[in-house]
Design a protein around this motif. Structure first.
Motif, PDB file in Angstrom:
ATOM      1  N   LEU B   2     -25.395  96.340  25.296  1.00 29.59           N
ATOM      2  CA  LEU B   2     -25.917  95.374  26.262  1.00 29.59           C
ATOM      3  C   LEU B   2     -25.242  95.580  27.608  1.00 29.59           C
ATOM      4  N   ASN B   3     -23.945  95.889  27.536  1.00 34.49           N
ATOM      5  CA  ASN B   3     -23.201  96.168  28.748  1.00 34.49           C
ATOM      6  C   ASN B   3     -23.865  97.294  29.533  1.00 34.49           C
ATOM      7  N   ALA B   4     -24.221  98.334  28.785  1.00 32.80           N
ATOM      8  CA  ALA B   4     -24.848  99.499  29.412  1.00 32.80           C
ATOM      9  C   ALA B   4     -26.136  99.086  30.115  1.00 32.80           C
ATOM     10  N   ILE B   5     -26.897  98.207  29.487  1.00 32.90           N
ATOM     11  CA  ILE B   5     -28.174  97.785  30.088  1.00 32.90           C
ATOM     12  C   ILE B   5     -27.909  97.041  31.391  1.00 32.90           C
ATOM     13  N   LEU B   6     -26.952  96.115  31.345  1.00 31.88           N
ATOM     14  CA  LEU B   6     -26.699  95.298  32.537  1.00 31.88           C
ATOM     15  C   LEU B   6     -26.200  96.152  33.694  1.00 31.88           C
ATOM     16  N   HIS B   7     -25.311  97.100  33.374  1.00 34.18           N
ATOM     17  CA  HIS B   7     -24.766  97.921  34.451  1.00 34.18           C
ATOM     18  C   HIS B   7     -25.806  98.842  35.051  1.00 34.18           C
ATOM     19  N   SER B   8     -26.787  99.203  34.225  1.00 27.81           N
ATOM     20  CA  SER B   8     -27.754 100.166  34.726  1.00 27.81           C
ATOM     21  C   SER B   8     -28.923  99.486  35.439  1.00 27.81           C
ATOM     22  N   ALA B   9     -29.004  98.159  35.354  1.00 25.39           N
ATOM     23  CA  ALA B   9     -30.089  97.470  36.044  1.00 25.39           C
ATOM     24  C   ALA B   9     -29.907  97.663  37.545  1.00 25.39           C
ATOM     25  N   THR B  10     -30.974  98.066  38.212  1.00 27.24           N
ATOM     26  CA  THR B  10     -30.815  98.426  39.612  1.00 27.24           C
ATOM     27  C   THR B  10     -31.317  97.337  40.560  1.00 27.24           C
ATOM     28  N   SER B  11     -32.601  97.028  40.488  1.00 26.87           N
ATOM     29  CA  SER B  11     -33.133  96.063  41.453  1.00 26.87           C
ATOM     30  C   SER B  11     -32.784  94.646  41.026  1.00 26.87           C
ATOM     31  N   PRO B  12     -32.682  93.715  42.001  1.00 28.42           N
ATOM     32  CA  PRO B  12     -32.377  92.328  41.655  1.00 28.42           C
ATOM     33  C   PRO B  12     -33.412  91.754  40.691  1.00 28.42           C
ATOM     34  N   ARG B  13     -34.697  92.157  40.888  1.00 27.22           N
ATOM     35  CA  ARG B  13     -35.759  91.634  40.038  1.00 27.22           C
ATOM     36  C   ARG B  13     -35.512  92.051  38.590  1.00 27.22           C
ATOM     37  N   ALA B  17     -35.033  89.735  35.265  1.00 28.93           N
ATOM     38  CA  ALA B  17     -35.854  89.891  34.066  1.00 28.93           C
ATOM     39  C   ALA B  17     -34.965  90.148  32.856  1.00 28.93           C
ATOM     40  N   LEU B  18     -34.011  91.046  33.021  1.00 33.97           N
ATOM     41  CA  LEU B  18     -33.087  91.316  31.921  1.00 33.97           C
ATOM     42  C   LEU B  18     -32.339  90.051  31.567  1.00 33.97           C
ATOM     43  N   GLY B  19     -32.060  89.231  32.600  1.00 38.06           N
ATOM     44  CA  GLY B  19     -31.323  87.998  32.370  1.00 38.06           C
ATOM     45  C   GLY B  19     -32.009  87.098  31.359  1.00 38.06           C
ATOM     46  N   THR B  20     -33.323  86.842  31.561  1.00 40.87           N
ATOM     47  CA  THR B  20     -33.988  85.920  30.626  1.00 40.87           C
ATOM     48  C   THR B  20     -34.095  86.534  29.245  1.00 40.87           C
ATOM     49  N   GLU B  21     -34.314  87.851  29.191  1.00 39.91           N
ATOM     50  CA  GLU B  21     -34.431  88.487  27.871  1.00 39.91           C
ATOM     51  C   GLU B  21     -33.083  88.458  27.152  1.00 39.91           C
ATOM     52  N   MET B  52     -37.478  79.530  17.398  1.00 36.65           N
ATOM     53  CA  MET B  52     -37.936  78.482  18.318  1.00 36.65           C
ATOM     54  C   MET B  52     -37.029  78.411  19.546  1.00 36.65           C
ATOM     55  N   GLY B  53     -35.723  78.555  19.316  1.00 37.64           N
ATOM     56  CA  GLY B  53     -34.787  78.556  20.436  1.00 37.64           C
ATOM     57  C   GLY B  53     -35.116  79.661  21.421  1.00 37.64           C
ATOM     58  N   GLY B  54     -35.438  80.832  20.884  1.00 41.17           N
ATOM     59  CA  GLY B  54     -35.767  81.972  21.725  1.00 41.17           C
ATOM     60  C   GLY B  54     -36.986  81.705  22.599  1.00 41.17           C
ATOM     61  N   THR B  55     -38.011  81.091  22.039  1.00 39.54           N
ATOM     62  CA  THR B  55     -39.208  80.829  22.856  1.00 39.54           C
ATOM     63  C   THR B  55     -38.946  79.702  23.848  1.00 39.54           C
ATOM     64  N   LEU B  56     -38.154  78.722  23.430  1.00 39.77           N
ATOM     65  CA  LEU B  56     -37.883  77.591  24.350  1.00 39.77           C
ATOM     66  C   LEU B  56     -37.141  78.066  25.592  1.00 39.77           C
ATOM     67  N   VAL B  57     -36.069  78.863  25.440  1.00 47.08           N
ATOM     68  CA  VAL B  57     -35.335  79.299  26.637  1.00 47.08           C
ATOM     69  C   VAL B  57     -36.144  80.286  27.471  1.00 47.08           C
ATOM     70  N   SER B  58     -37.153  80.900  26.865  1.00 43.31           N
ATOM     71  CA  SER B  58     -37.995  81.809  27.640  1.00 43.31           C
ATOM     72  C   SER B  58     -39.117  81.070  28.345  1.00 43.31           C
ATOM     73  N   ARG B 320     -37.168  92.575  22.027  1.00 42.23           N
ATOM     74  CA  ARG B 320     -37.322  93.800  21.256  1.00 42.23           C
ATOM     75  C   ARG B 320     -37.211  95.017  22.180  1.00 42.23           C
ATOM     76  N   GLY B 321     -37.932  94.948  23.320  1.00 46.46           N
ATOM     77  CA  GLY B 321     -37.889  96.046  24.279  1.00 46.46           C
ATOM     78  C   GLY B 321     -36.487  96.238  24.823  1.00 46.46           C
ATOM     79  N   LEU B 322     -35.812  95.108  25.080  1.00 48.38           N
ATOM     80  CA  LEU B 322     -34.444  95.178  25.595  1.00 48.38           C
ATOM     81  C   LEU B 322     -33.556  95.963  24.640  1.00 48.38           C
ATOM     82  N   ILE B 323     -33.696  95.696  23.344  1.00 49.92           N
ATOM     83  CA  ILE B 323     -32.869  96.380  22.350  1.00 49.92           C
ATOM     84  C   ILE B 323     -33.219  97.869  22.302  1.00 49.92           C
ATOM     85  N   VAL B 324     -34.514  98.170  22.291  1.00 39.20           N
ATOM     86  CA  VAL B 324     -34.920  99.582  22.192  1.00 39.20           C
ATOM     87  C   VAL B 324     -34.456 100.352  23.424  1.00 39.20           C
ATOM     88  N   ILE B 325     -34.687  99.756  24.618  1.00 39.56           N
ATOM     89  CA  ILE B 325     -34.274 100.434  25.849  1.00 39.56           C
ATOM     90  C   ILE B 325     -32.761 100.612  25.855  1.00 39.56           C
TER      91      ILE B 325
END
Lengths: 377, 440, 49
Positions: B2-13, B17-21, B52-58, B320-325
């Motif tokens: 997950l660390n790798a994903i956050l560090h590699s995120a480039t644009s603020p957008r 997006a990664l934040g909510t996922e 249900m928690g996952g859908t509610l926070v999304s 799911r996409g977040l994990i695969v990426i």
């Protein structure tokens, strides 16, 4: 906290389960509502697939065939949409043909929802949207977004292993409901095989010269933005691909693999005289790398996960913040189909198919899909 | 990762997006852990709450359609589990298990290593034929367990052996569903896998059974063992064996003679075995066998429905996409480590799910090697998912078969065999090009 | 079609014994697990999904 239960709590909990089941059933039944397809100016006749294979009559697999006849005789082309109902550019392209195309020479046959029962449900765990709305100048048109496979309500249970009847090829059991693994089809087979047989029979009985099956694939899949051609159709497909490249449309060309059985480009080419073609565009809403899955994703193809994957070099199509909108994907299919008709007429001048009114990529990107959808009466 | 994903995120957008996922993923995990450990909810219910928690926070509310639709993902597996469990209860009641156990020990006790290897093959067999580890553990797994325990192997080791047997059987040819799922994602037909899969599974299987079992059955005292064996009912061996024969013959016949023998499916084959047992043994009490089998199977059936919901919600929200990426973002040196860890870890949800969600992208990431060898090896690694709690289909049922409540002590015994399996898998992934000769 | 009917009967059998277990169960949580499993089984039995 006490969790003591008794017959009363059993009754209450079961009642709640019943209510949930009822509410969920209502939401699933929404998918049973047929899509509206408007008869365009070129449509001369609508038939049912069951006319070509009686085993399909009065089943959930019987589906409409739109026949567009030109004033002059010529060849016959068949376009298949909705072989996989979770690949919207395929069936939307077919619907745009029905509502806009006007053959001048020869005949255009279109089956917009080849696997109609696949439109009536969604795959578990794919979280697909149930449909999408296209704005037009006079209002909105709604279309379903279905499943890759036949509805289990119409064909269940799946075997442990799906053995393709004519080749003995083994695939995982759920592929038994995949229409594009069922060709050439079987009269005493399951519903999916019967649909496949209906299409094969139509091609044989009506002497269809050219068959184009429209698909989409996930952007991480190697065969994408591509034409897949049976060996007899290869010379024609090569010309088409070259012309499209010259027009600035980047498209790949793949020979139909001889050992991959049950697919249109293999079996229709082998079992009938038709020239069999399959085309793919890029649809992130069916991919494994996608982020949030919703109607917007199906329509715009914008997805941050895929942008990231492209940067990592994991994709087989370019991918940026612009995504791959449905307009672009439908436009690619229709422009390619138009090019096929042109090249086919050059290569087979004794039976040409000439069609006017097909919306092309640049038209659709400029005017939007809605500009080519008719208002239902 | 997950660390790798956050560090590699480039644009603020992208970060937003990664934040909510990411938030959804964290909420799903936290609710699941709190629900199952602190509130002591059954795992299935904790999963529903987490979904249900996952859908509610999304910001998606509680999308009933998606929750129920996700639950459908394993409806066929639920039927296999229910019927296999009833079958096991019935052959326990009829005395079939006791009879076979006694016969095997009388015949082979003098050669323990050979005996153990043969027993392992027996434990694998239904998995090889059906591609289901559960079917293996609950049918011949139960027989093998009884023999092993009677030989003096402790229950925990016994459970570990039949769990490993079940999941290696699932991977061994002729039928390997995970590799079919992976192949389906890249249009690779199921051809040429027999020898690669045998070469990968058999060494692991024999290592497992000898490593866990041999030291406990060196100097067998056959008199004492026979004294421990339960009495076998006074009916002919053929009658006792008939339910098992029916199931075995039908399993083989439906696969070997497609078109002649209709594809009955595992649930129906088990039901035919159950009916045979009812007619051939007076000791079977069908109603109680069904009721108690379903009682034992309900927690797992609940988990399967819950997992289905979680996968659907993970797909819906983009987790799911977040994990695969994240897995694909690993630098190439770490890619193999990523395969070795993420595929079994995702298997906490299910081995089949892991094969589909991660197996396919990894195979695509590894294009250039030998696809058949890589696919086989990825499926081998995915099989370990059936040991990973909370689902641990092979593991939990193996523990149930030997009567152990706490699955974790079984899991501990599986660690070394599981590591061996993963290492074999990674070895074949890395050197896939050199093993093309295995493909006939 | 015959196979579909057989499998629907199989679902009915499993569903029946889940109901038996919910009825006999003394813990609300386990009753709820049973009820949760009945939802997809019931919808498939009735061929609604």
């Amino acid at each position: 906290m006490t969790w003591r239960g008794n017959k009363a709590t059993a009754g209450i909990i079961l009642a709640v389960a019943l209510i949930i089941a009822y509410a969920a059933a209502q939401s699933f039944l929404v998918m049973a509502q047929d899509d509206v397809i408007v008869k365009g100016p070129g449509v001369s006749e609508i038939r049912m697939l069951g006319e070509y294979f009686s085993g399909l009559k009065n089943t959930a697999g019987d589906t409409e065939i739109y026949i567009l006849r030109g004033p002059k005789p010529g060849g016959r082309a068949l376009v298949l949409g909705g072989t996989h109902p979770n690949e919207p550019s395929g069936y939307m392209s077919a619907i745009l043909l029905i509502e806009n195309a006007r053959p001048q020479v020869g005949e255009l046959w279109v089956i917009p929802q080849s696997n109609l029962t696949g439109f009536t449900h969604n795959d578990a765990q794919e979280a697909s949207p149930q449909g999408f709305t296209i704005p037009t100048s006079w209002g909105e048109r709604y279309f379903r977004y279905g499943s890759r496979a036949t509805n289990p309500i119409n064909q269940w249970p799946d075997p442990d292993i799906y053995i393709h009847a004519s080749s003995g090829q083994r695939l995982s059991g759920s592929e038994v409901r995949n229409l594009n693994r069922a060709f050439p089809g079987r009269a005493d087979g399951n519903l999916t095989e019967k649909i496949a047989l209906g299409i094969t029979e139509l091609i044989c009985q009506e002497n269809i010269d050219l068959t184009i099956d429209l698909h989409e694939a996930s952007p991480e899949y190697p065969v994408i933005n591509a034409i897949v051609a049976h060996e007899r159709a290869m010379p024609m497909a090569a010309s088409v691909a070259m012309n499209l490249q010259l027009d600035g449309i980047n498209i790949g060309l793949e020979p139909s693999p001889a050992n991959l059985r049950g697919l249109t480009h293999r079996e229709l080419g082998d079992h009938t005289d038709t020239l069999a073609i399959l085309m793919e565009t890029a649809n992130p809403s069916q991919g494994r790398l996608r982020g949030r899955t919703d109607e917007a994703l199906a329509l715009t193809g914008k997805d941050d996960g895929y942008v990231k994957a492209a940067q990592l070099g994991r994709l087989f199509v370019p991918y940026d913040e612009g995504g791959h909108p449905l307009e672009e994907r439908v436009g690619r299919h229709l422009t390619s189909i138009n090019e096929f008709f042109i090249v086919y007429a050059e290569m087979y001048p004794e039976s040409p198919v000439t069609v006017e009114g097909i919306p092309l990529l640049w038209d659709i990107e400029k005017n939007g899909l809605g500009a080519y959808l008719l208002q239902p009466k | 990762m997950l660390n790798a994903i956050l560090h590699s995120a480039t644009s603020p957008r992208e970060v937003i997006a990664l934040g909510t996922e990411l938030l959804a993923l964290v909420v799903i995990i936290v609710i699941f852990v709190v629900g199952s450990f602190a509130v002591k909810l059954p795992i299935g219910l904790a999963m529903v709450a987490a979904a249900m928690g996952g859908t509610l926070v999304s910001g998606l509310g509680i999308p009933l359609r998606h929750l129920v639709e996700g639950g459908f993902g394993y409806i066929d597996t639920i039927l296999v589990i229910a019927t296999a469990m009833i079958f096991m209860k019935v052959i326990q009641q009829s005395g079939t298990l006791d009879f076979i156990s006694r016969e095997i020990i009388i015949r082979y006790y003098k050669k323990p290593a050979l005996l153990l290897m043969l027993l392992m093959l027996l434990a694998m067999f239904p998995g090889m034929i059906t591609g289901s580890s559960t079917a293996a553990v609950l049918s011949t797994g139960a027989i093998v367990a009884m023999v092993l325990i009677n030989l003096g192997i402790p229950k925990v080791e016994t459970a570990a052996i039949i769990a490993m047997g079940g999941l290696l059987g699932m991977i061994a040819p002729p039928v390997n569903v995970p590799v079919m799922i992976i192949g389906g994602g890249v249009d690779m037909p199921y051809v040429g896998f027999t020898l690669p899969l045998l070469v990968m599974t058999l060494p692991a299987a024999f290592f497992t059974v000898l490593f866990l079992g041999l030291k406990h059955c060196r100097d067998l005292d056959v008199e004492a063992i026979m004294g421990r064996l339960p009495e076998v009912p006074e009916v002919s061996g053929f009658l006792l064996l008939s339910p098992l024969l029916v199931v075995g013959i039908l399993m083989v016949a439906t696969q070997a003679l497609p078109g002649i023998v209709p594809a009955l499916g595992m649930p129906l084959i088990f039901i035919l075995g159950i009916i045979t047992a009812i007619f051939t043994s007076k000791r079977v009490r069908p109603f109680e066998a069904c009721a108690s089998a379903i009682k034992d199977a309900l927690p797992v059936m609940g988990i399967l429905v819950g997992i289905g919901m979680i996968i659907q919600v993970m797909t819906l929200t983009g987790v799911r996409g977040l994990i695969v990426i994240g897995a694909l973002s690993l630098p190439s040196v770490l890619l193999y480590l990523g395969i070795a860890t993420s595929i079994p870890l995702f298997g906490t949800i299910s081995a089949y799910g892991s094969a589909s969600v991660l197996g396919v992208p990894f195979l695509l990431a590894l294009l250039g090697g030998n696809e058949i060898i890589v696919g086989s090896a990825l499926s081998l690694i995915a099989s370990i998912g059936d040991l990973m709690p909370p689902t641990a289909l092979a593991g939990i049922f193996a523990a149930q078969v030997v009567g152990i409540d706490n699955y974790f002590i079984v899991l501990r015994k599986c660690i070394i065999p599981a590591l061996v399996v993963i290492l074999i898998g990674i070895f074949f992934v890395i050197y896939s090009k050199h093993f093309g000769f295995l493909i006939l | 079609m015959l196979m579909t009917l057989i499998y629907r009967a199989l679902i009915a059998l499993v569903l029946f014994f889940i109901l038996v277990n919910i009825w006999r169960e003394k813990d609300i949580r386990n009753q709820a697990v049973g009820a949760m499993v009945t939802i997809p089984l019931l919808l498939r039995l009735l061929m609604l999904k």
